[in-house]
Design a protein around this motif. Sequence first.
Motif, PDB file in Angstrom:
ATOM      1  N   PRO A  91      30.272  31.621 107.613  1.00 38.27           N
ATOM      2  CA  PRO A  91      31.147  31.855 108.839  1.00 38.27           C
ATOM      3  C   PRO A  91      31.992  30.788 109.411  1.00 38.27           C
ATOM      4  O   PRO A  91      31.706  29.602 108.873  1.00 38.27           O
ATOM      5  CB  PRO A  91      29.984  32.391 109.862  1.00 38.27           C
ATOM      6  CG  PRO A  91      28.843  31.717 109.550  1.00 38.27           C
ATOM      7  CD  PRO A  91      28.877  31.523 108.077  1.00 38.27           C
ATOM      8  N   ALA A  92      32.982  30.996 110.051  1.00 42.22           N
ATOM      9  CA  ALA A  92      33.938  29.895 110.557  1.00 42.22           C
ATOM     10  C   ALA A  92      33.517  29.202 111.644  1.00 42.22           C
ATOM     11  O   ALA A  92      33.625  27.880 111.664  1.00 42.22           O
ATOM     12  CB  ALA A  92      35.411  30.571 110.840  1.00 42.22           C
ATOM     13  N   SER A  93      32.524  29.858 112.415  1.00 43.08           N
ATOM     14  CA  SER A  93      32.055  29.149 113.430  1.00 43.08           C
ATOM     15  C   SER A  93      30.608  29.540 113.769  1.00 43.08           C
ATOM     16  O   SER A  93      30.050  30.072 114.750  1.00 43.08           O
ATOM     17  CB  SER A  93      32.687  29.451 114.927  1.00 43.08           C
ATOM     18  OG  SER A  93      33.905  29.082 114.702  1.00 43.08           O
ATOM     19  N   PRO A  94      29.654  29.049 112.890  1.00 42.58           N
ATOM     20  CA  PRO A  94      28.326  29.331 112.929  1.00 42.58           C
ATOM     21  C   PRO A  94      27.738  28.622 114.113  1.00 42.58           C
ATOM     22  O   PRO A  94      28.123  27.536 114.666  1.00 42.58           O
ATOM     23  CB  PRO A  94      27.636  28.549 111.410  1.00 42.58           C
ATOM     24  CG  PRO A  94      28.733  27.697 111.078  1.00 42.58           C
ATOM     25  CD  PRO A  94      29.823  28.085 111.715  1.00 42.58           C
ATOM     26  N   LYS A  95      26.666  29.236 114.527  1.00 44.04           N
ATOM     27  CA  LYS A  95      25.707  28.700 115.869  1.00 44.04           C
ATOM     28  C   LYS A  95      24.543  28.085 115.256  1.00 44.04           C
ATOM     29  O   LYS A  95      23.646  28.886 114.991  1.00 44.04           O
ATOM     30  CB  LYS A  95      25.814  29.760 116.797  1.00 44.04           C
ATOM     31  CG  LYS A  95      25.195  28.949 118.051  1.00 44.04           C
ATOM     32  CD  LYS A  95      24.990  29.986 119.172  1.00 44.04           C
ATOM     33  CE  LYS A  95      26.393  30.188 119.848  1.00 44.04           C
ATOM     34  NZ  LYS A  95      26.285  31.316 120.976  1.00 44.04           N
ATOM     35  N   LEU A  96      24.419  26.887 115.837  1.00 48.89           N
ATOM     36  CA  LEU A  96      22.734  26.374 115.557  1.00 48.89           C
ATOM     37  C   LEU A  96      22.145  26.557 116.905  1.00 48.89           C
ATOM     38  O   LEU A  96      22.424  26.077 117.880  1.00 48.89           O
ATOM     39  CB  LEU A  96      22.630  24.774 115.259  1.00 48.89           C
ATOM     40  CG  LEU A  96      23.059  24.522 113.735  1.00 48.89           C
ATOM     41  CD1 LEU A  96      23.774  23.113 114.024  1.00 48.89           C
ATOM     42  CD2 LEU A  96      21.933  24.661 112.742  1.00 48.89           C
ATOM     43  N   LYS A  97      21.081  27.723 116.780  1.00 43.59           N
ATOM     44  CA  LYS A  97      20.207  27.818 117.913  1.00 43.59           C
ATOM     45  C   LYS A  97      19.279  26.747 118.252  1.00 43.59           C
ATOM     46  O   LYS A  97      19.136  25.909 117.289  1.00 43.59           O
ATOM     47  CB  LYS A  97      19.540  29.219 117.810  1.00 43.59           C
ATOM     48  CG  LYS A  97      20.473  30.392 117.704  1.00 43.59           C
ATOM     49  CD  LYS A  97      19.983  31.570 117.701  1.00 43.59           C
ATOM     50  CE  LYS A  97      20.857  33.171 117.593  1.00 43.59           C
ATOM     51  NZ  LYS A  97      19.997  34.113 117.987  1.00 43.59           N
ATOM     52  N   SER A  98      18.873  26.714 119.466  1.00 44.99           N
ATOM     53  CA  SER A  98      17.897  25.549 119.926  1.00 44.99           C
ATOM     54  C   SER A  98      16.804  25.485 118.770  1.00 44.99           C
ATOM     55  O   SER A  98      16.192  24.341 118.703  1.00 44.99           O
ATOM     56  CB  SER A  98      17.467  25.723 121.169  1.00 44.99           C
ATOM     57  OG  SER A  98      16.850  26.829 121.347  1.00 44.99           O
TER      58      SER A  98
END
Length: 245
Positions: A91-98
Amino acid sequence: MRKLFAGLAFMGLTGLIGCEQGTPGGTGTTGEQPMYGQADDTFNLSVPLTSSSIQQGEAAEAKIGIKRAKNFDQDVTLEFADLPKGVTVDPASPKLKSSETDAKVTFKVDDEAALGDFKVKVTGHPTEGADAQIEYKLTIVAKDSFTLSMPKATPLKQGETQTVTIGIKRDKSFDQDVALSFGDLPEGVTLDPSDPVIKHGESGAQVEVAVAEDASLGDFTIQVIGHPTEGVEATDEIKLTVVEK
């Protein structure tokens, strides 16, 4: 060989993850930084230590890691900049969750992507505080490919049969099987086999061209398409002249 290359590329993309190579982020970056280690409430991104190579037309998975210091438990969104022409990230803007230690992304390289060594800027945006940045080294190399070699055009009489060889020229380490298919044939002309395969160790395939007694006369062009196991197809043409017996 393409599968082998993809496997090696995957190892290069995921195997040598380094730490603290870039600029740290988080609310703890505003104070005095320690000489060693990380300040509380900060984070660093990590990427492979060596440049990752991907062929044109290929896609490979990569990992962007995160090292969290004490008290930093925010989600971090990644963004990518300075991508080479013809390269995208999914994905273009992946999110690393806490609770996560890395994010998986896929670099997709199109067939005409720019070749060379590049530095992709990776920015980590925390919920609060300063961004972290790091450079991902990426090398785009030319795709393994092939071209077809057509037999020299020779007239065939009505009722005549001739065996021709469709050759293949392989670039670099291209060693896949290539299946051949043909476009529309002139009336009264048949090919045997109609769907030959050039095996990975072969230099060509023999095809028998049969012209019926009442075949149409004239100059014709038969399209030939080479279908590799993976990757981009190659096309060429057989020039055929049918004359009266």
